[in-house]
Scaffold this motif. Structure first.
Motif, short mmCIF file in Angstrom:
data_model
loop_
_atom_site.label_atom_id
_atom_site.label_comp_id
_atom_site.label_asym_id
_atom_site.label_seq_id
_atom_site.Cartn_x
_atom_site.Cartn_y
_atom_site.Cartn_z
N PRO A 34 50.90 22.91 20.65
CA PRO A 34 50.36 23.34 19.37
C PRO A 34 49.51 24.60 19.52
CG PRO A 34 50.01 21.00 19.72
CD PRO A 34 50.50 21.56 21.02
N ALA A 35 49.47 25.39 18.44
CA ALA A 35 48.74 26.65 18.50
C ALA A 35 47.27 26.44 18.80
CB ALA A 35 48.90 27.40 17.18
N ASP A 36 46.71 25.33 18.29
CA ASP A 36 45.28 25.11 18.50
C ASP A 36 44.96 24.66 19.91
OD1 ASP A 36 46.39 22.63 18.40
OD2 ASP A 36 45.03 21.81 16.88
N GLU A 37 46.00 24.43 20.74
CA GLU A 37 45.78 24.05 22.12
C GLU A 37 45.95 25.24 23.07
OE1 GLU A 37 48.06 20.76 23.40
OE2 GLU A 37 47.34 19.41 21.83
N ALA A 38 46.22 26.40 22.51
CA ALA A 38 46.36 27.59 23.35
C ALA A 38 45.03 27.90 24.02
CB ALA A 38 46.81 28.77 22.51
N PRO A 39 45.08 28.31 25.27
CA PRO A 39 43.82 28.61 25.97
C PRO A 39 43.06 29.73 25.28
CG PRO A 39 45.70 29.44 27.21
CD PRO A 39 46.25 28.58 26.11
N LYS A 40 41.77 29.55 25.15
CA LYS A 40 40.93 30.54 24.51
C LYS A 40 40.34 31.47 25.57
CE LYS A 40 39.63 27.45 20.73
NZ LYS A 40 38.51 26.78 20.02
N GLU A 41 40.32 32.74 25.22
CA GLU A 41 39.78 33.72 26.15
C GLU A 41 38.28 33.52 26.30
OE1 GLU A 41 39.41 38.56 26.71
OE2 GLU A 41 40.56 37.69 25.06
N GLU A 42 37.82 33.44 27.52
CA GLU A 42 36.41 33.21 27.80
C GLU A 42 35.67 34.54 27.83
OE1 GLU A 42 33.63 30.95 31.14
OE2 GLU A 42 35.76 31.29 31.49
N LYS A 43 34.71 34.70 26.91
CA LYS A 43 33.93 35.92 26.85
C LYS A 43 32.63 35.72 27.59
CE LYS A 43 35.81 37.56 22.45
NZ LYS A 43 35.49 37.99 21.07
N GLN A 44 32.47 36.43 28.68
CA GLN A 44 31.25 36.32 29.45
C GLN A 44 31.08 37.56 30.30
OE1 GLN A 44 31.44 33.06 32.20
NE2 GLN A 44 33.33 33.73 33.13
N ALA A 45 29.94 37.65 30.93
CA ALA A 45 29.66 38.81 31.75
C ALA A 45 30.59 38.86 32.96
CB ALA A 45 28.21 38.76 32.22
N THR A 46 30.88 40.05 33.40
CA THR A 46 31.63 40.27 34.64
C THR A 46 30.87 41.29 35.48
OG1 THR A 46 32.98 42.01 33.62
CG2 THR A 46 33.86 39.77 33.56
N GLU A 47 31.21 41.33 36.76
CA GLU A 47 30.46 42.20 37.66
C GLU A 47 31.37 42.65 38.79
OE1 GLU A 47 26.02 42.08 39.69
OE2 GLU A 47 27.15 40.21 39.53
N TYR A 48 31.11 43.87 39.28
CA TYR A 48 31.83 44.39 40.42
C TYR A 48 30.83 44.63 41.55
CZ TYR A 48 34.61 47.53 43.35
OH TYR A 48 35.27 48.10 44.41
N LEU A 49 31.06 43.98 42.68
CA LEU A 49 30.12 44.07 43.80
C LEU A 49 30.60 45.14 44.78
CD1 LEU A 49 29.69 40.23 44.45
CD2 LEU A 49 28.41 41.70 42.89
N GLN A 50 29.85 46.24 44.85
CA GLN A 50 30.19 47.34 45.72
C GLN A 50 28.97 47.74 46.52
OE1 GLN A 50 29.17 47.92 42.48
NE2 GLN A 50 27.48 48.79 43.65
N GLY A 51 29.11 48.78 47.32
CA GLY A 51 28.01 49.19 48.18
C GLY A 51 27.16 50.30 47.65
N ASN A 52 27.60 51.56 47.82
CA ASN A 52 26.73 52.68 47.49
C ASN A 52 26.86 53.12 46.04
OD1 ASN A 52 28.90 54.70 47.27
ND2 ASN A 52 29.12 54.41 49.47
N ALA A 53 25.93 53.99 45.62
CA ALA A 53 25.86 54.42 44.22
C ALA A 53 27.08 55.23 43.80
CB ALA A 53 24.58 55.23 44.01
N ASP A 54 27.64 56.03 44.71
CA ASP A 54 28.82 56.83 44.37
C ASP A 54 30.01 55.93 44.03
OD1 ASP A 54 27.60 59.27 44.61
OD2 ASP A 54 28.17 59.56 46.70
N ASP A 55 30.21 54.88 44.82
CA ASP A 55 31.30 53.93 44.54
C ASP A 55 31.09 53.26 43.18
OD1 ASP A 55 32.48 54.47 46.94
OD2 ASP A 55 31.67 52.73 47.98
N LEU A 56 29.84 52.90 42.91
CA LEU A 56 29.52 52.26 41.63
C LEU A 56 29.83 53.19 40.46
CD1 LEU A 56 28.28 50.09 39.83
CD2 LEU A 56 26.02 50.99 40.42
N LEU A 57 29.40 54.45 40.56
CA LEU A 57 29.65 55.42 39.50
C LEU A 57 31.15 55.63 39.27
CD1 LEU A 57 26.94 58.18 40.08
CD2 LEU A 57 27.30 56.86 37.99
N GLN A 58 31.89 55.79 40.34
CA GLN A 58 33.33 56.01 40.21
C GLN A 58 34.00 54.82 39.53
OE1 GLN A 58 34.94 57.05 44.06
NE2 GLN A 58 33.48 58.71 44.35
N HIS A 59 33.58 53.61 39.91
CA HIS A 59 34.16 52.41 39.31
C HIS A 59 33.85 52.34 37.82
CE1 HIS A 59 35.21 48.20 38.64
NE2 HIS A 59 34.01 48.05 38.11
#
Length: 226
Positions: free
Chosen positions: A139-164
């Motif tokens: 049934p349509a009401d049993e379709a999985p619902k998209e989970e809205k929550q925070a996400t994060e990318y774990l990297q090292g230096n500031a340049d990598d973070l900016l590029q990402h």
């Protein structure tokens, strides 16, 4: 004041070690000093998991928290998804460290590597369910619902973070940046600003390169957003 905040944050170092010892070697625990986003990591346990070390930069989520000032409403955010530069999946949580004046001075972050757990869970689920039945439509009401929550990318230096962070926004564009209208570029700068890109020292110069504009133009766009 900075030395006072540093001494205050150092009280959380044993807490970080305590948590890592309880949860085990698949749990990375980090203490961030928000006064220096380019080198915010001042303590880390099990840093080999993400490949980060003391002196490395904040994450995209940390900058977004600082920019949105979400810490005024909450004491922590828990059980959100994060990804590592080595392709790992994490279940992460962040506690907002505030001083006696209720001002945010740091963050205590837990990142549990669940990569192998996800693979095992998928296998167990497949065995238990036996795969989809082509003759049954859920049934349509049993379709999985998209989970809205925070996400994060774990990297090292500031340049990598900016590029990402810049790529996460500019990478969605289907036409070359030099063919974008000024208004379209302003909207991109607005989105990057909301992510906290310009809290990092190299943010303006890297955004200028990505959008094929000058640094003064980036500053002018930022002024228009105020």
């Amino acid at each position: 004041m900075e030395n006072e905040n540093r001494r205050f944050l150092e009280k959380y170092f044993p807490v970080a070690s305590f948590i890592a010892a309880i949860i085990g070697p698949k749990c990375e625990v980090v203490v961030h000093d928000i006064s220096d986003p380019e080198h915010s990591i001042i303590f880390i346990e099990n840093g080999y998991i993400s490949g980060r070390k003391v002196g490395d930069a904040s994450t995209d989520l940390v900058l977004k928290i600082l920019k949105s000032e979400a810490y005024h409403e909450e004491q922590f955010i828990a059980n959100y998804k994060a990804s590592g530069k080595f392709g790992q999946s994490f279940r992460s949580s962040t506690y907002f460290i505030k001083n006696d004046s209720n001002e945010l001075v740091g963050l205590l972050c837990l990142n549990i590597d669940v990569t192998h757990m996800e693979v095992a869970a998928e296998w167990v689920q497949h065995i238990l369910q036996g795969g989809p039945n082509p003759y049954i439509t859920p049934p349509a009401d049993e379709a999985p619902k998209e989970e809205k929550q925070a996400t994060e990318y774990l990297q090292g230096n500031a340049d990598d973070l900016l590029q990402h962070m810049i790529l996460s926004v500019v990478g969605k564009i289907t036409i070359p940046p030099d063919r974008l209208s000024p208004q379209e570029k302003i909207e991109i700068v607005r989105e990057l600003n909301e992510l906290g890109v310009f809290l990092l020292k190299g943010g303006v110069s890297q955004v200028a390169v990505a959008l094929s504009i000058s640094e003064p133009t980036v500053y002018r766009y930022l002024q228009k957003l105020k």
